[in-house]
Design a protein around this motif. Sequence first.
Motif, PDB file in Angstrom:
ATOM      1  N   ARG A 118       0.833  -1.207   0.000  1.00 51.39           N
ATOM      2  CA  ARG A 118       0.000   0.000   0.000  1.00 51.39           C
ATOM      3  C   ARG A 118       0.865   1.253   0.000  1.00 51.39           C
ATOM      4  O   ARG A 118       0.621   2.207  -0.749  1.00 51.39           O
ATOM      5  N   TYR A 154      -8.379   2.678   5.325  1.00 49.68           N
ATOM      6  CA  TYR A 154      -7.066   2.829   4.700  1.00 49.68           C
ATOM      7  C   TYR A 154      -6.981   4.145   3.922  1.00 49.68           C
ATOM      8  O   TYR A 154      -5.905   4.747   3.817  1.00 49.68           O
ATOM      9  N   ALA A 184     -15.459  -4.483  -1.461  1.00 52.45           N
ATOM     10  CA  ALA A 184     -14.263  -3.642  -1.348  1.00 52.45           C
ATOM     11  C   ALA A 184     -13.842  -3.125  -2.714  1.00 52.45           C
ATOM     12  O   ALA A 184     -13.467  -1.962  -2.878  1.00 52.45           O
ATOM     13  N   LEU A 206     -13.114  -1.137   5.388  1.00 54.03           N
ATOM     14  CA  LEU A 206     -11.656  -1.254   5.384  1.00 54.03           C
ATOM     15  C   LEU A 206     -11.030  -0.318   4.346  1.00 54.03           C
ATOM     16  O   LEU A 206     -10.014   0.333   4.621  1.00 54.03           O
ATOM     17  N   VAL A 207     -11.623  -0.243   3.160  1.00 53.98           N
ATOM     18  CA  VAL A 207     -11.123   0.675   2.138  1.00 53.98           C
ATOM     19  C   VAL A 207     -11.172   2.113   2.655  1.00 53.98           C
ATOM     20  O   VAL A 207     -10.234   2.897   2.481  1.00 53.98           O
ATOM     21  N   GLU A 210      -6.296  -3.359  -2.834  1.00 52.15           N
ATOM     22  CA  GLU A 210      -5.467  -3.911  -1.768  1.00 52.15           C
ATOM     23  C   GLU A 210      -6.319  -4.546  -0.676  1.00 52.15           C
ATOM     24  O   GLU A 210      -5.975  -5.611  -0.146  1.00 52.15           O
ATOM     25  N   SER A 211      -7.421  -3.907  -0.312  1.00 48.55           N
ATOM     26  CA  SER A 211      -8.304  -4.484   0.711  1.00 48.55           C
ATOM     27  C   SER A 211      -8.929  -5.781   0.216  1.00 48.55           C
ATOM     28  O   SER A 211      -9.030  -6.764   0.965  1.00 48.55           O
ATOM     29  N   ASP A 231      -6.329  -8.519   0.394  1.00 48.15           N
ATOM     30  CA  ASP A 231      -6.169  -9.024   1.766  1.00 48.15           C
ATOM     31  C   ASP A 231      -7.298  -9.984   2.127  1.00 48.15           C
ATOM     32  O   ASP A 231      -7.082 -11.033   2.751  1.00 48.15           O
ATOM     33  N   GLU A 232      -8.524  -9.600   1.753  1.00 51.27           N
ATOM     34  CA  GLU A 232      -9.672 -10.456   2.050  1.00 51.27           C
ATOM     35  C   GLU A 232      -9.516 -11.818   1.378  1.00 51.27           C
ATOM     36  O   GLU A 232      -9.730 -12.872   1.991  1.00 51.27           O
TER      37      GLU A 232
END
Length: 414
Positions: A131, A341, A279, A337-338, A158-159, A162-163
Amino acid sequence: MHSPHPEPDRRDTLIARTGIAYFPLALVARLPFAMSVVGVLTLLVSVRGSVELAGLGSAVVGIASAVFGPLIGAAADRFGQRPTLLATAGVNSVALGLLAWTAMSPLPPLAVFAAAFLVGASVPQTSPMSRSRLVTIIRTELPAERRPRTISTVLAYESAADELVFVFGPVIVGLLATTLGAWAPIAGAAALTLLFVTAFALHRTSVSATSPAERAATLAPAAELLRPALLVVVLGIFAVGTVFGSTLTSLTAFMQARGSAESAGLFYGVMGVGSAILAICAALFSPRFTLRMRWLVFASCIVIGEAILASASAPGRGVGTVALGLAITGIGIGPLLVTLYGFGAGRSPEGRSATVMTMLGSGIMLGQSLSAAATGIVAESQGLAAALLLPLCAGAATVLTGAANWLLTPRTAR
């Protein structure tokens, strides 16, 4: 005659700066950590025969990673990502091997916990550093008019990555453990760390080290990391971590009560897959749907979903209620989450991007580890109904931190 609307230069894109191979490389490089936490749990249950010992060992990995993650991020900001990642990849690979040997030896549990702590403390912070790299490239190398939309798209990707990693990491662990043995996931994580994290460290996008003079000119004071507007984001993402940990543990307790504990992961995937899809969609939101508004809206979705999940222990309710609650929770978690961040990227002090991103990643891990342990204790001592209330409390915490952020965010901020 020149056109009044020239076509954009293809060289002014993020992929032109990173290369197309960067994204699959960064995706695989973050897989070992997702495998390590579940792999430790699987290994210790199989070899030591104790669920309690396995749960504590897995929690030690997560807590150590949360504690040392920001320090690794600070080292990357100070000395560059390349040497930091190379050092942690080497130490982490050795630590994983040491943990496997210790678990299969007659050494006492304390030695196992020490090895697990070393594994967590040396986890290469691939996800937050990716990130940090991409946001830095966007802010310094892309045209100004493209930066806001590109940053939003990158943080959404990116989120989602990760998920997906945390959904499929346990699946890979299960396949390796059932086909090769309980040691295989740990060995696989060590091999992936050595190969792919090293390749990620050596990639041309790696943020270079700076000289002492450059650091003095571009590195904001560490006190900037303690600003309330940034700390509330860390608290918000810690609350999301508690949603993850309490939901998975209470779901496992629910399925165990129905005699099907092994299917808990499949139901948890309902939340993970939906979260990843939403996301990605976050990049399509209108700028008028401001970040501070998104925080409250999607945190409210989590509360609604967890309230449905909490009702699953009532008479006449069953797995359908659980699936519905997890699906609605996933609708909230991915975009939230997005959003978090996005706030972290926007509020990072100058030169502290990697530190902030690792603070946020560590916040998730710490919240997940602590809430998983607490929910397990509540499930054992107070029963299933009490355990199912804890994810609802965690969801309420995301709303409260969102309300605090609303007050700390200027009305004009997007």
